[in-house]
Write a protein that holds these residues in place. Structure first.
Motif, mmCIF file in Angstrom:
data_model
loop_
_atom_site.group_PDB
_atom_site.id
_atom_site.type_symbol
_atom_site.label_atom_id
_atom_site.label_comp_id
_atom_site.label_asym_id
_atom_site.label_seq_id
_atom_site.Cartn_x
_atom_site.Cartn_y
_atom_site.Cartn_z
ATOM 1 N N HIS A 35 47.265 46.252 37.276
ATOM 2 C CA HIS A 35 47.450 46.038 38.705
ATOM 3 C C HIS A 35 46.680 44.798 39.165
ATOM 4 C CE1 HIS A 35 47.741 46.839 42.984
ATOM 5 N NE2 HIS A 35 46.421 46.871 43.088
ATOM 6 N N ASP A 38 45.376 38.670 37.162
ATOM 7 C CA ASP A 38 44.435 37.552 37.119
ATOM 8 C C ASP A 38 43.636 37.402 38.404
ATOM 9 O OD1 ASP A 38 45.230 36.830 34.592
ATOM 10 O OD2 ASP A 38 46.819 35.505 35.315
ATOM 11 N N PHE A 39 43.766 38.353 39.306
ATOM 12 C CA PHE A 39 43.136 38.225 40.616
ATOM 13 C C PHE A 39 41.649 37.872 40.495
ATOM 14 C CE2 PHE A 39 41.179 40.420 44.391
ATOM 15 C CZ PHE A 39 41.691 39.546 45.344
ATOM 16 N N GLY A 40 41.274 36.796 41.130
ATOM 17 C CA GLY A 40 39.867 36.377 41.113
ATOM 18 C C GLY A 40 39.476 35.581 39.900
ATOM 19 N N SER A 41 40.436 35.327 39.012
ATOM 20 C CA SER A 41 40.118 34.609 37.788
ATOM 21 C C SER A 41 40.979 33.343 37.729
ATOM 22 C CB SER A 41 40.403 35.535 36.603
ATOM 23 O OG SER A 41 39.980 34.941 35.412
ATOM 24 N N PRO A 42 40.595 32.312 38.470
ATOM 25 C CA PRO A 42 41.513 31.196 38.714
ATOM 26 C C PRO A 42 41.869 30.391 37.468
ATOM 27 C CG PRO A 42 39.345 30.696 39.601
ATOM 28 C CD PRO A 42 39.323 32.136 39.165
ATOM 29 N N ARG A 44 42.496 31.964 34.678
ATOM 30 C CA ARG A 44 43.175 33.023 33.912
ATOM 31 C C ARG A 44 42.451 33.370 32.606
ATOM 32 N NH1 ARG A 44 47.432 33.138 37.218
ATOM 33 N NH2 ARG A 44 48.606 31.227 37.560
ATOM 34 N N GLY A 120 35.442 39.324 41.148
ATOM 35 C CA GLY A 120 36.091 40.603 41.407
ATOM 36 C C GLY A 120 36.111 41.494 40.191
ATOM 37 N N PRO A 121 37.129 42.386 40.109
ATOM 38 C CA PRO A 121 37.189 43.342 38.998
ATOM 39 C C PRO A 121 37.225 42.657 37.633
ATOM 40 C CG PRO A 121 38.759 43.940 40.709
ATOM 41 C CD PRO A 121 38.193 42.613 41.095
ATOM 42 N N LYS B 57 50.467 42.727 48.101
ATOM 43 C CA LYS B 57 49.440 43.166 47.166
ATOM 44 C C LYS B 57 48.140 43.387 47.915
ATOM 45 C CE LYS B 57 48.582 42.421 42.378
ATOM 46 N NZ LYS B 57 48.550 41.662 41.173
ATOM 47 N N LEU B 59 44.215 44.035 47.424
ATOM 48 C CA LEU B 59 43.203 43.927 46.384
ATOM 49 C C LEU B 59 41.821 43.692 46.978
ATOM 50 C CD1 LEU B 59 45.283 41.533 44.180
ATOM 51 C CD2 LEU B 59 44.422 43.726 43.359
ATOM 52 N N MET B 61 38.258 41.899 46.175
ATOM 53 C CA MET B 61 37.474 41.068 45.288
ATOM 54 C C MET B 61 35.994 41.347 45.526
ATOM 55 S SD MET B 61 37.627 37.035 44.424
ATOM 56 C CE MET B 61 39.371 37.122 44.326
ATOM 57 N N VAL B 75 41.636 41.627 50.446
ATOM 58 C CA VAL B 75 42.785 40.934 51.031
ATOM 59 C C VAL B 75 44.070 41.719 50.856
ATOM 60 C CG1 VAL B 75 41.943 38.571 50.845
ATOM 61 C CG2 VAL B 75 43.123 39.596 48.903
ATOM 62 N N THR B 180 46.677 27.404 37.638
ATOM 63 C CA THR B 180 47.231 27.872 38.909
ATOM 64 C C THR B 180 48.270 26.929 39.502
ATOM 65 O OG1 THR B 180 45.350 26.886 40.048
ATOM 66 C CG2 THR B 180 45.214 29.230 39.557
ATOM 67 N N GLU B 584 49.385 28.648 44.975
ATOM 68 C CA GLU B 584 49.354 28.711 43.520
ATOM 69 C C GLU B 584 50.710 29.175 42.985
ATOM 70 O OE1 GLU B 584 47.314 32.110 41.689
ATOM 71 O OE2 GLU B 584 46.626 32.609 43.708
ATOM 72 N N LYS B 585 50.991 28.790 41.749
ATOM 73 C CA LYS B 585 52.272 29.138 41.132
ATOM 74 C C LYS B 585 52.092 30.376 40.260
ATOM 75 C CE LYS B 585 54.544 25.567 42.709
ATOM 76 N NZ LYS B 585 53.565 25.296 43.765
ATOM 77 N N MET B 586 53.051 31.310 40.370
ATOM 78 C CA MET B 586 52.972 32.490 39.505
ATOM 79 C C MET B 586 54.372 32.976 39.194
ATOM 80 S SD MET B 586 51.480 35.003 42.435
ATOM 81 C CE MET B 586 51.071 33.908 43.781
ATOM 82 N N GLN B 591 50.016 37.540 38.027
ATOM 83 C CA GLN B 591 49.384 36.238 37.818
ATOM 84 C C GLN B 591 48.649 35.728 39.046
ATOM 85 O OE1 GLN B 591 52.125 33.366 36.183
ATOM 86 N NE2 GLN B 591 51.354 33.938 34.178
ATOM 87 N N PHE B 592 48.694 36.504 40.107
ATOM 88 C CA PHE B 592 48.065 36.074 41.358
ATOM 89 C C PHE B 592 46.545 36.007 41.189
ATOM 90 C CE2 PHE B 592 46.528 37.721 45.645
ATOM 91 C CZ PHE B 592 46.566 36.472 46.252
ATOM 92 N N THR B 593 45.986 34.798 41.305
ATOM 93 C CA THR B 593 44.531 34.662 41.146
ATOM 94 C C THR B 593 43.826 34.584 42.489
ATOM 95 O OG1 THR B 593 44.500 32.259 41.180
ATOM 96 C CG2 THR B 593 44.882 33.296 39.040
ATOM 97 N N SER B 594 44.534 34.240 43.554
ATOM 98 C CA SER B 594 43.965 34.064 44.887
ATOM 99 C C SER B 594 43.071 32.823 44.969
ATOM 100 C CB SER B 594 43.177 35.314 45.302
ATOM 101 O OG SER B 594 43.233 35.486 46.696
ATOM 102 N N VAL B 595 43.438 31.802 44.177
ATOM 103 C CA VAL B 595 42.570 30.621 44.143
ATOM 104 C C VAL B 595 42.513 29.913 45.493
ATOM 105 C CG1 VAL B 595 44.356 29.003 43.341
ATOM 106 C CG2 VAL B 595 41.958 28.585 42.778
ATOM 107 N N MET B 597 42.522 31.227 48.448
ATOM 108 C CA MET B 597 41.528 31.929 49.251
ATOM 109 C C MET B 597 40.114 31.602 48.778
ATOM 110 S SD MET B 597 40.761 35.952 49.156
ATOM 111 C CE MET B 597 39.627 35.792 47.815
ATOM 112 N N LEU B 598 39.965 31.535 47.441
ATOM 113 C CA LEU B 598 38.635 31.242 46.908
ATOM 114 C C LEU B 598 38.173 29.846 47.315
ATOM 115 C CD1 LEU B 598 39.061 32.837 43.397
ATOM 116 C CD2 LEU B 598 37.515 33.600 45.224
#
Ligand code: SF4
Ligand code: SF4
Lengths: 473, 634
Positions: A35, A38-42, A44, A120-121, B57, B59, B61, B75, B180, B584-586, B591-595, B597-598
């Motif tokens: 779920h 890669d969230f928070g892991s820019p 990847r 994050g996680p 989504k 999530l 962080m 978010v 990303t 970002e591309k996914m 694959q969503f990294t939230s870059v 936002m970061l």
């Protein structure tokens, strides 16, 4: 925290950490990484994956058995000052430790919230693996900041200091995981538990009188009987902030030992690196000689010993006056800051109010003033003599444009200096009678009146010129 | 000067008074800012969207890394529409320094409050000394003020590169961009850097590689320069982050010619590097803007800013509240507030009396009543003002609707304002009140910075008030702030040499034993108006019978990370995240990294040790421009 319970034999049998886990119970749910993705892991990939190819590039020649060690860094009630101090260290530097770029040292895979690429996680993945016992290398835990009384916070349903969330709530609900909980879960399996900074080592400022959080140290929390998997109690590197190099050097020293080429580092009875904290800071203080001469700063900014404007150095274990704060620069008393004992278990409450003479210093300052009243003039007297070239003594004149007003020493002082020189040379073997084979008498040593005008500002040579060491016997 | 929301008006000589005839002037229901949407409406809107859209989504962080201290961000993202519907930011840490300080000797405040933040500990110690010396009536001698400035410009010299290269920089580095936004990489490889002359990188790709954590040249060089500036700091203050040579009424540093020369030698080697830094952070925004205009929306929010000013002029500063408007306006960085891009005041008293803190959504109990109806100059004060506030911590379960953070909610004139090092550039540029110097000039729309010769020749660079306000401009501003602060350091170093030549070497007002007597029966209120790496910093203290009876710290990150206020206005972080497009591309949601936002969050340079949660929904950010009804600047 609930007080420790006594067993039948009267011994404290469960540490606060163990009691805390009794309340929380075991955990067996983890983040759903499907779920989370890669969230928070820019990038990847995480920091370890990113650095590994660089750190392991080329042929491997190592001094010991360990290739890498994981280090989990937790922040209790901290200001991040310890992390900052560590980024300033250079012997060895943080970069080198993390890249394994230091001969003999394993690469340190540091899981640190301020430095890591991932958040994050995904940042907590390695933490979960450690709890599950699935990590691929030994790990140490490092705590910065104090442990708190989370039981107190739980009474009203909250927390004081959390470090991430895990699905450890009722029915797998995400809940805050406090620094205390991470430490309690990971300390038993750690190769070492290291407290950095005075908050983690002794409670520090968050535990000062009137605090609302019940702050305490890592040792208080893990208890007297705590041992790491290598059999080591809590290691303490205090300081507020600690000197970055004190910490990095201690980590390196432990690792040298584990790699089999360094001596077993010596720790004192409070778990401090003994070679760093064994001396009082006063013993290496750049102002110590002022203390000896009874010369004390009265105004802030004065160059003398700082004891009367609030320095506790003579009774404080610290090495900043010799090591400096960063790259051997700075240091409290070096620049005019009086020691307030920031490395000490009694800090801060046993050192306040600041900027005030420690009452215990009265005895020794009075004694030093007495002694100083005698030795200071004597030293100045010798210093006057040593500030003269031998030639100036010969000519009875100082040709300095800066000192035209300075008078020559009178007959009495001159005789005193001569006597002093005689005393100095009583056992000088250069005065012995045997011949110096191979050396002729240089013209500057000869008593030849013809040559003397050639000496600049030449004139009368005094009758008993003391250059006899080079004179033929 | 006039307030938009607070019912305070000014007479002809600039004194503030409450507008007459308002029964409960500071009640949160009386003086309300204009808000477009209530929390209930916002929640309903999001729920509808979620129902209609399967690409949402949700999530959390926790922790947000590569910021100072602990922070979490929750978010709700609409991946199809490419936007953030919700953003809750949370400060998960409390340590209670204000509570510890209450009931202590005022001499303890400096070194205890220093520990509020170890990322910039020097600034708290200084701010505390300013607050205490105002309460105690201790004006520092000139060298004391100059020595503080030297330490504090050095501190910025450490803080700015630490943020730009260790914390924010990796988000623009090769591994992140390739992961990303892979379409940008070939472009970066062929994009010639306009700043090559200053930074030496031919293409944007080279810069991105150099930003890579630990292995990148810029990362490592940045870390090294933080060390150099820390050396400068400890020459004066002994250690870092917690200084050991500051006292109310001055400093305790022993300043010799060697001190100044060693400082000078190090400062001299910074200017070449400063040019490089500036050019790197000039090129990054240009590249991204050119690649996709929408990058201009990353982290965007209205230009509402506030700053206390920084670095006093030794001829002007006298430690009194009575004269704070005069000495404030002669600072090396001008105090002020900017609302909707307009400078509305440069007076410290206006900043002070318009300032309030709320705890609606924070883990604290409310306090009742105001102790002080006015400030020492008889200007009206809110019961929510720091001099009237009490810190009553109460850890509670997290609830996005109710309480969810340890950060309080500071507001100025009940408006959401932002703090930052760049706020100094904005206000100083616009106000044109800068002390005269060879190195810095304020033009009303820009700051001209004359960088002296080093290995590179003398250069003049100019920071322009930007047309857009976003994450990229924050970082660019921070890079220019680095240059700016180091030039202020140089100007102060020259002042220090001058004072030394004149024999004015005294560094503190009182001796230790005089201070001992002086504090015994001291009475008074004080405020330290100071600055941090992230801008605004105040400490408010009340001293009675020699004892601290109230102590309140307000940090820039508390301002920026603040949760909703009583009118549901989101804090700056949330507002900025909500305005951020997902670029970002996914190929699939995992694959969503939230870059994006970061990048937004990190552009504020969050520093949570002394702070912080923010909860927000889209829709609140559109704010009507409201012109001031009383016209003339008070
Ligand atoms: S300044 Fe402090 S540590 Fe140094 S000599 Fe004096 S008492 Fe000792
Ligand atoms: S000299 Fe004293 S105040 Fe300074 S670092 Fe050491 S223990 Fe702390």
């Amino acid at each position: 925290m609930a007080s420790r319970t006594n067993g039948d034999d009267g011994k404290l049998d469960r540490s606060l950490a163990e009691q805390f886990l009794d309340v929380l119970g075991p955990v067996d749910r983890w983040h759903d990484h499907e779920h989370i993705g890669d969230f928070g892991s820019p990038a990847r990939v995480d920091m370890e994956q990113l650095l590994e190819p660089v750190a392991k590039a080329g042929p491997v020649s190592r001094l010991g058995p360990l290739e890498k060690v994981h280090a989990f860094w937790f922040a209790g009630m901290s200001c991040d000052g310890c992390s900052v101090a560590v980024t300033g260290a250079e012997k060895p530097s943080l970069e080198d430790l993390l890249m394994g770029a230091h001969p003999g040292l394993p690469r340190i895979v540091l899981h640190h919230p301020v430095l890591d690429l991932e958040g994050g996680p995904n940042f907590l993945r390695a933490h979960e693996r450690a709890i599950k016992g699935e990590l691929d290398a030994p790990y140490v835990i490092i705590l910065e900041g104090s442990i708190t009384d989370e039981n107190k916070a739980m009474e009203t349903g909250g927390f004081w200091a959390s470090n991430g969330e895990e699905p450890w709530g009722k029915d797998g609900v995400e809940r805050a995981v406090t620094a205390n909980e991470w430490v309690a879960r990971l300390a038993p399996g750690a190769a070492a538990s290291i407290a950095i900074g005075t908050c983690a080592t002794w409670g520090g400022i968050p535990s000062a009188q009137g605090n609302p959080t019940g702050a305490m140290s890592l040792m208080d929390f893990l208890g007297k009987d705590y041992r790491s998997t290598f059999g080591v109690p809590v290691v303490n590197v205090p300081g507020c902030p600690p000197i970055g190099d004190n910490f990095n050097e201690t980590v390196a020293a432990i690792l040298y030992f584990l790699q089999g080429f360094g001596p077993l580092p010596e720790f004192d009875e409070l778990g401090r690196p003994a070679w760093l904290f064994g001396e009082t800071v006063h013993r290496h203080c750049v102002r110590g000689a002022y203390y000896e001469e009874g010369a004390y700063a009265e105004e802030f900014g004065d160059p003398e010993c700082l004891v009367e404007i609030g320095c506790w150095g003579p009774v404080v274990n610290c090495n900043i006056t010799s090591r400096g704060a960063i790259n051997h620069v700075g240091g409290c008393m070096n620049v005019g800051g009086a020691c307030i004992g920031c490395t000490m278990p009694g800090f801060p409450d046993k050192f306040t109010p600041f900027h005030k003479t420690p009452p215990g210093s009265r005895v020794s300052t009075t004694a030093s003033r007495l002694l100083g009243s005698v030795i200071k003039p004597l030293r100045m007297y010798s210093n006057e003599h040593l500030n003269r070239e031998v030639r100036w003594d010969i000519h009875g004149d100082v040709p300095s444009g800066w000192a035209s007003e300075k008078s020559e020493p009178g007959a009495l002082r001159g005789a005193g200096h001569k006597l002093y020189d005689k005393l100095r040379r009583t056992t000088d073997t250069g005065r012995q009678d045997n011949e110096t084979w191979g050396k002729r008498t240089e013209w500057t040593q000869a008593r030849d009146p013809e040559l003397e005008p050639q000496l600049p500002r030449g004139g009368e040579l005094p009758e008993e010129r003391e250059v006899s060491s080079q004179e033929p016997g | 000067m006039c307030f938009k929301t607070l019912p305070v008006e000014f007479d002809d000589s600039g004194n503030a008074r409450l507008r007459g005839g308002i029964p409960d002037p500071y009640s949160v229901t009386t003086a309300r800012p204009e808000v477009n949407m209530t929390e209930a409406e916002r929640t309903a809107q999001i729920e509808q969207l979620v129902k209609r859209n399967g690409h949402i989504k949700d999530l959390n962080m926790d922790p947000v890394t590569r910021i100072a201290g602990a922070m979490a961000l929750h978010v709700t993202a609409d991946l199809q529409d490419g936007r953030y519907l919700q953003a809750h930011s949370q400060a998960p840490l409390f340590r209670g320094y204000e509570v510890i300080l209450m009931g202590r000797d005022p001499r303890d405040a400096t070194y205890i409050s220093s520990r509020a933040c170890g990322v910039c500990g020097g600034v708290h110690a200084h701010c505390s000394a300013y607050a205490t010396e105002m309460a105690l009536g201790l004006e520092p001698p000139p060298m004391g003020t100059v020595a503080r400035n030297l330490a504090e410009t050095a501190e910025m010299g450490y803080d700015n590169p630490l943020h730009l290269y260790l914390l924010a920089g990796p988000d623009y580095s090769e591994p992140v961009v390739k992961a990303t936004n892979p379409e940008l990489w070939p472009k970066a490889q062929s994009w010639r850097c306009p700043g090559e002359k200053h930074h030496g990188f031919k293409t944007m790709a080279e810069i991105m590689t150099a930003l890579t954590p630990l292995t990148g040249e810029l990362y490592r060089e940045g870390l090294q320069f933080t060390r150099l500036s820390r050396e400068m700091f400890v020459l004066l203050q002994g250690k870092y982050p917690h200084p050991q040579a500051i006292v109310p009424g001055g400093v305790t540093s022993t300043i010799t010619l060697q001190t100044l020369n060693e400082y000078h030698a190090r400062l001299g080697s910074i200017f070449d590097y400063a040019q490089r830094m500036m050019a790197v952070w000039d090129d990054i925004p240009e590249f991204f803007y050119e690649a996709d205009e929408r990058f201009k929306e990353v982290g965007a929010r209205p230009v509402n800013m506030i700053d206390t000013g920084y670095w006093d002029h030794y001829e002007a500063y006298d430690a009194t509240y009575e004269n704070c408007n005069e000495w404030g306006e002669r600072r090396w960085s001008t105090p002020g507030a900017i609302i909707d891009g307009e400078l509305v005041t440069t007076r410290l008293t206006d900043l002070n009396i318009g300032f309030e803190e709320f705890v609606e959504h924070s883990y604290y109990d409310e306090w009742d009543g105001g102790r002080y109806g006015t400030d020492p100059l008889d200007n009206p004060l809110s019961p929510y003002h720091p001099w009237n506030k009490r810190t009553l911590p109460k850890p509670e379960p997290k609830s996005w609707k109710d309480k969810y953070t340890w950060a309080a909610t500071p507001r100025w004139d009940r408006q959401v304002v932002e703090a930052g090092a760049y706020a100094r550039l904005f206000i100083t540029a616009k106000a044109q009140k800068l002390p005269e110097s060879d190195f810095i000039e304020a033009t009303g729309h820009s700051l001209k910075l004359r960088i002296p010769k080093g290995r590179t020749p003398e250069t003049e660079v100019e920071w322009h008030v930007p047309d857009v306000w976003n994450a990229f401009e924050r970082n660019r501003g921070r890079a220019y702030h680095y240059v700016f602060s180091q030039l202020v350091g140089l100007a102060n170093l020259l002042d220090a040499y001058k004072l030394m030549e004149r024999g004015e070497k005294k560094v503190a007002r009182l001796t230790a034993s005089e201070l001992d007597t002086h504090v015994q029966r001291a009475e008074g209120r004080g405020v330290g108006f100071w600055g941090a790496g992230r801008g605004w910093l105040t400490h408010h203290t009340v001293i009675e019978q020699g004892k601290i009876v109230n102590y309140q710290i307000c940090t820039p990150s508390t301002i920026n990370a603040s949760p909703r206020d009583p009118w549901d206005q989101p804090g700056p972080y949330e507002e900025a995240v909500m305005n951020t497009p997902i670029l970002e591309k996914m190929s699939d949601p995992s694959q969503f990294t939230s870059v994006d936002m970061l990048r937004t969050i990190r552009s504020f340079d969050p520093c949570m040790p002394c702070t912080t949660h923010a909860s927000t929904g889209r829709g609140t950010v559109v704010r009507e421009v409201n012109t001031c009804s009383c016209g003339a600047d008070g």
